[in-house]
Design a protein around this motif. Structure first.
Motif, mmCIF file in Angstrom:
data_model
loop_
_atom_site.group_PDB
_atom_site.id
_atom_site.type_symbol
_atom_site.label_atom_id
_atom_site.label_comp_id
_atom_site.label_asym_id
_atom_site.label_seq_id
_atom_site.Cartn_x
_atom_site.Cartn_y
_atom_site.Cartn_z
ATOM 1 N N LEU A 129 3.545 7.180 4.978
ATOM 2 C CA LEU A 129 2.759 8.411 4.935
ATOM 3 C C LEU A 129 3.649 9.635 5.047
ATOM 4 O O LEU A 129 3.390 10.662 4.418
ATOM 5 C CB LEU A 129 1.718 8.402 6.050
ATOM 6 N N ILE A 130 4.699 9.558 5.842
ATOM 7 C CA ILE A 130 5.641 10.664 5.960
ATOM 8 C C ILE A 130 6.353 10.904 4.633
ATOM 9 O O ILE A 130 6.563 12.038 4.211
ATOM 10 C CB ILE A 130 6.656 10.390 7.085
ATOM 11 N N ALA A 131 6.721 9.827 3.962
ATOM 12 C CA ALA A 131 7.473 9.929 2.707
ATOM 13 C C ALA A 131 6.593 10.244 1.508
ATOM 14 O O ALA A 131 7.101 10.651 0.464
ATOM 15 C CB ALA A 131 8.224 8.622 2.454
ATOM 16 N N PHE A 132 5.294 10.090 1.648
ATOM 17 C CA PHE A 132 4.414 10.182 0.484
ATOM 18 C C PHE A 132 4.548 11.493 -0.267
ATOM 19 O O PHE A 132 4.738 11.523 -1.479
ATOM 20 C CB PHE A 132 2.949 9.987 0.902
ATOM 21 N N ALA A 133 4.442 12.621 0.443
ATOM 22 C CA ALA A 133 4.458 13.916 -0.230
ATOM 23 C C ALA A 133 5.808 14.181 -0.886
ATOM 24 O O ALA A 133 5.871 14.738 -1.986
ATOM 25 C CB ALA A 133 4.119 15.028 0.756
ATOM 26 N N PHE A 182 0.860 -1.182 0.000
ATOM 27 C CA PHE A 182 0.000 0.000 0.000
ATOM 28 C C PHE A 182 0.899 1.235 0.000
ATOM 29 O O PHE A 182 1.084 1.894 0.988
ATOM 30 C CB PHE A 182 -0.895 -0.019 1.236
ATOM 31 N N HIS A 183 1.499 1.552 -1.179
ATOM 32 C CA HIS A 183 2.504 2.597 -1.254
ATOM 33 C C HIS A 183 1.924 3.981 -1.449
ATOM 34 O O HIS A 183 2.580 4.963 -1.162
ATOM 35 C CB HIS A 183 3.480 2.329 -2.401
ATOM 36 N N ARG A 184 0.720 4.107 -1.986
ATOM 37 C CA ARG A 184 0.174 5.414 -2.291
ATOM 38 C C ARG A 184 -1.159 5.580 -1.562
ATOM 39 O O ARG A 184 -2.230 5.390 -2.131
ATOM 40 C CB ARG A 184 -0.009 5.586 -3.807
ATOM 41 N N PRO A 185 -1.111 5.925 -0.254
ATOM 42 C CA PRO A 185 -2.309 5.874 0.573
ATOM 43 C C PRO A 185 -3.402 6.833 0.145
ATOM 44 O O PRO A 185 -4.565 6.576 0.368
ATOM 45 C CB PRO A 185 -1.781 6.246 1.969
ATOM 46 N N VAL A 186 -3.059 7.958 -0.472
ATOM 47 C CA VAL A 186 -4.103 8.893 -0.847
ATOM 48 C C VAL A 186 -4.767 8.487 -2.145
ATOM 49 O O VAL A 186 -5.957 8.650 -2.346
ATOM 50 C CB VAL A 186 -3.529 10.318 -0.943
ATOM 51 N N ARG A 187 -3.981 7.909 -3.074
ATOM 52 C CA ARG A 187 -4.551 7.473 -4.344
ATOM 53 C C ARG A 187 -5.489 6.298 -4.151
ATOM 54 O O ARG A 187 -6.441 6.115 -4.912
ATOM 55 C CB ARG A 187 -3.433 7.077 -5.313
ATOM 56 N N GLU A 209 7.825 12.037 -2.146
ATOM 57 C CA GLU A 209 8.011 11.173 -3.310
ATOM 58 C C GLU A 209 7.005 11.438 -4.428
ATOM 59 O O GLU A 209 7.303 11.259 -5.601
ATOM 60 C CB GLU A 209 7.906 9.706 -2.873
ATOM 61 N N ASN A 210 5.806 11.877 -4.057
ATOM 62 C CA ASN A 210 4.720 11.961 -5.031
ATOM 63 C C ASN A 210 4.114 13.349 -5.187
ATOM 64 O O ASN A 210 3.239 13.540 -6.028
ATOM 65 C CB ASN A 210 3.588 11.006 -4.615
ATOM 66 N N GLY A 211 4.566 14.332 -4.391
ATOM 67 C CA GLY A 211 3.922 15.632 -4.419
ATOM 68 C C GLY A 211 2.652 15.624 -3.590
ATOM 69 O O GLY A 211 2.314 14.630 -2.950
ATOM 70 N N ILE A 212 1.955 16.757 -3.607
ATOM 71 C CA ILE A 212 0.778 16.868 -2.756
ATOM 72 C C ILE A 212 -0.499 17.127 -3.542
ATOM 73 O O ILE A 212 -1.532 17.462 -2.964
ATOM 74 C CB ILE A 212 0.952 17.968 -1.688
ATOM 75 N N ASP A 213 -0.460 16.957 -4.867
ATOM 76 C CA ASP A 213 -1.667 17.216 -5.659
ATOM 77 C C ASP A 213 -2.825 16.326 -5.216
ATOM 78 O O ASP A 213 -3.960 16.779 -5.104
ATOM 79 C CB ASP A 213 -1.389 16.999 -7.147
ATOM 80 N N GLU A 214 -2.542 15.051 -5.007
ATOM 81 C CA GLU A 214 -3.612 14.131 -4.613
ATOM 82 C C GLU A 214 -4.105 14.423 -3.201
ATOM 83 O O GLU A 214 -5.299 14.327 -2.909
ATOM 84 C CB GLU A 214 -3.128 12.688 -4.726
ATOM 85 N N ILE A 215 -3.176 14.774 -2.308
ATOM 86 C CA ILE A 215 -3.569 15.148 -0.960
ATOM 87 C C ILE A 215 -4.433 16.403 -1.013
ATOM 88 O O ILE A 215 -5.452 16.512 -0.334
ATOM 89 C CB ILE A 215 -2.331 15.369 -0.070
ATOM 90 N N ALA A 216 -4.015 17.365 -1.845
ATOM 91 C CA ALA A 216 -4.778 18.613 -1.966
ATOM 92 C C ALA A 216 -6.191 18.345 -2.439
ATOM 93 O O ALA A 216 -7.154 18.960 -1.963
ATOM 94 C CB ALA A 216 -4.067 19.562 -2.928
ATOM 95 N N GLU A 217 -6.331 17.423 -3.395
ATOM 96 C CA GLU A 217 -7.650 17.105 -3.927
ATOM 97 C C GLU A 217 -8.584 16.613 -2.828
ATOM 98 O O GLU A 217 -9.786 16.884 -2.834
ATOM 99 C CB GLU A 217 -7.527 16.051 -5.023
#
Length: 209
Positions: free
Chosen positions: A55-59, A5-10, A61-69
């Motif tokens: 979760l700490i590394a997510f932003a 489960f590498h991309r928790p927001v997606r 590595e992947n940016g925050i666009d998905e979190i922002a959404e």
């Protein structure tokens, strides 16, 4: 949270699949609160700490666009609103570590309060040490005392805001545009500090949702 489960927001929990992407503001609010609560519960239930570290590394590595959404439009003094502001703090240090460290040090020297001690950064703090501090605060959110982590983040914001204010004063005569931007930054950080402190209080009362 399983290892893959590498991309928790997606990939939110299956129960929320039908809500993601909904255009109705009420549904978007439901998804923001549901995903924030679910991710926090998963991370805090994982005794290995691996979920928290992802979760700490997510932003980073992947940016925050998905979190922002998911979270950027949530009320500031809510669980998703607090998490969103913490990720913004992490992003700011990674985008401009040198300026963030400069403002933090100026604020630490100028601010007559215990905020620098509460935040917990070394004195003086290098850019790398400030990045580690923000990650440590996030780690506290996902594994430690949530309210204490929010209080540390609020203190960090107040130190940064003080540094931005004093630096803006220095630049007013020679670099007015930069001074204006720093003043806006200080106001934004002060607002974050107030919101995070209020969220910490609400969490202690069991009222942060």
């Amino acid at each position: 949270m399983p290892d893959q489960f590498h991309r928790p927001v997606r990939r939110p929990p299956a129960a929320f699949d039908s809500l993601v992407g909904a255009a109705d503001p009420a549904e978007q609010s439901r998804v923001a609160h549901a995903t924030a609560s679910a991710l926090l519960e998963r991370a805090r239930a994982d005794e290995t700490g691996q979920a928290a570290e992802r979760l700490i590394a997510f932003a980073a590595e992947n940016g925050i666009d998905e979190i922002a959404e998911l979270w950027s439009h949530a009320p500031a003094r809510s669980l998703p609103g607090a998490l969103w502001r913490l990720y913004l703090l992490q992003l700011s240090i990674r985008r401009d570590a040198a300026m963030t460290a400069l403002l933090y040090e100026r604020g630490r020297v100028e601010l007559r309060s215990a905020d620098a001690v509460i935040a917990g950064a070394p004195a003086p703090a290098s850019p790398g040490e400030l990045a580690e501090l923000v990650d440590a605060i996030l780690r506290g959110v996902f594994r430690g005392d949530f309210a204490v982590a929010l209080d540390r983040a609020a203190a960090y914001c107040r130190v940064q805001a003080s540094g931005a204010t004093h630096t803006a004063d220095d630049d007013e005569a020679t670099e007015p545009e930069r001074a204006t931007e720093l003043t806006r930054r200080a106001l934004r950080l002060s607002g974050y500090a107030d919101d995070l402190s209020a969220s910490a209080t609400a969490w202690r009362r069991g009222a942060l949702v």
